[in-house]
Design a protein around this motif. Sequence first.
Motif, PDB file in Angstrom:
ATOM      1  N   VAL A 107       0.809  -1.124   0.073  1.00 49.01           N
ATOM      2  CA  VAL A 107      -0.014   0.005  -0.034  1.00 49.01           C
ATOM      3  C   VAL A 107       0.917   1.080   0.082  1.00 49.01           C
ATOM      4  N   ASP A 108       0.737   2.208  -0.723  1.00 49.39           N
ATOM      5  CA  ASP A 108       1.429   3.456  -0.851  1.00 49.39           C
ATOM      6  C   ASP A 108       1.212   4.497  -0.018  1.00 49.39           C
ATOM      7  N   ALA A 109       2.101   5.512   0.288  1.00 47.64           N
ATOM      8  CA  ALA A 109       1.678   6.473   1.269  1.00 47.64           C
ATOM      9  C   ALA A 109       0.479   7.058   1.302  1.00 47.64           C
ATOM     10  N   ALA A 110      -0.013   7.299  -0.091  1.00 46.48           N
ATOM     11  CA  ALA A 110      -1.174   8.072  -0.566  1.00 46.48           C
ATOM     12  C   ALA A 110      -2.435   7.315   0.450  1.00 46.48           C
ATOM     13  N   THR A 111      -2.342   6.040   0.097  1.00 48.14           N
ATOM     14  CA  THR A 111      -3.293   5.093   0.732  1.00 48.14           C
ATOM     15  C   THR A 111      -3.653   5.171   2.011  1.00 48.14           C
ATOM     16  N   PHE A 112      -2.406   5.182   2.721  1.00 44.26           N
ATOM     17  CA  PHE A 112      -2.335   5.148   4.305  1.00 44.26           C
ATOM     18  C   PHE A 112      -2.840   6.295   4.357  1.00 44.26           C
ATOM     19  N   ASN A 113      -2.427   7.586   3.869  1.00 49.21           N
ATOM     20  CA  ASN A 113      -2.977   8.929   4.575  1.00 49.21           C
ATOM     21  C   ASN A 113      -4.431   8.834   4.050  1.00 49.21           C
ATOM     22  N   LEU A 114      -5.169   8.298   3.151  1.00 50.03           N
ATOM     23  CA  LEU A 114      -6.470   8.195   2.861  1.00 50.03           C
ATOM     24  C   LEU A 114      -7.449   7.426   3.965  1.00 50.03           C
ATOM     25  N   LEU A 115      -6.768   6.424   4.338  1.00 49.19           N
ATOM     26  CA  LEU A 115      -7.271   5.708   5.504  1.00 49.19           C
ATOM     27  C   LEU A 115      -7.408   6.641   6.885  1.00 49.19           C
ATOM     28  N   GLU A 116      -6.388   7.131   7.076  1.00 44.98           N
ATOM     29  CA  GLU A 116      -6.300   8.209   8.060  1.00 44.98           C
ATOM     30  C   GLU A 116      -7.335   9.085   8.055  1.00 44.98           C
ATOM     31  N   LEU A 250     -14.732   0.430  -2.295  1.00 43.02           N
ATOM     32  CA  LEU A 250     -14.505   1.424  -3.265  1.00 43.02           C
ATOM     33  C   LEU A 250     -13.097   1.146  -3.905  1.00 43.02           C
ATOM     34  N   ARG A 251     -12.903   1.091  -5.362  1.00 41.82           N
ATOM     35  CA  ARG A 251     -11.858   0.659  -6.115  1.00 41.82           C
ATOM     36  C   ARG A 251     -11.113   1.834  -6.649  1.00 41.82           C
ATOM     37  N   PRO A 252      -9.746   1.938  -6.115  1.00 39.86           N
ATOM     38  CA  PRO A 252      -8.999   3.000  -6.750  1.00 39.86           C
ATOM     39  C   PRO A 252      -9.170   2.887  -8.440  1.00 39.86           C
TER      40      PRO A 252
END
Length: 300
Positions: A107-116, A250-252
């Motif tokens: 999982v890339d950093a952008a997805t981690f940020n989205l989860l938060e 939701l699919r990216p």
Amino acid sequence: MGRQRELGNFLQTRRAQLRPEDVGLSDYGDRRRVPGLRREELALVAGVSSSYYTRLEQGQSVGASPEVLDAIGRALHLDEAEQRHLHDLADSAKRRTVVGRPPAEHVDAATFNLLEAFGDVPALVSGRRSDVLAWNRMGHALFASHIDPAAPADPDNRPNLARLVFLDPHTRALYAEWPSKARAVIENLRMTAGRHPDDSLLTSLVGELTMRSPEFATMWADHRVSPCDSAVYEMHHPLVGSLTVTQQSLRPPQDEERYIVLAITEPGSPSQAALRLLAQATVPSARPEPHPAASPGSGC
């Protein structure tokens, strides 16, 4: 013959669910040795020869064109997801690709940020084989509070949603209507298996669950497929009790391998209040502020 068999089994199970009157044919009250349409009846409705359809279902023909598959799908009354699965199975039957162990998913950093960014909305990222690749604090608290929250960071020991649903007592007790959740997991996993017949890890997962869970084996043999888009579940959480959530996937963009699962509640509902209580109960305890160093020469 494995891939051809998958195609044939899918066609056979769908054919068995139709009656002559469903496709505009007369039954005449004759006795049938097997449930559903006969092969020659299905071939008639699809506009293909009976011998050709028989060879296709028996795995003796793998060259069906997209147009023929579409015609067979219409005759079988397949929905959009089932039609796509039919094409995936037919395509995989033509291939003879042998691949090694698939690379670990990340999982890339952008997805981690989205989860938060989802805050107190429970969220997790599921990979191709339903491995949990990441979750936010509330995703862990709602779906798997009994598991180490850092587990998704280890590719060799990640929680797997399919294993949890079928083999983990905590997860089974979490869903009031467990069979509904179990079927949804299997139907989505079957779609993935149709797209990725060479995925050795996925094949191993299916084999493991088939051996360890008779319920999985029974549901898997039904060959039903459906994407995990949105479903409503009543959950019994051990900490906050009953709540009803909509699990939305939701699919990216341009990514069919991973999806983000959100658990959403109705605004102002008791279920939303339960999630808020869960959020309060799982807030990490604040670190105590360090005491300032004593000044030189100060007393005790």
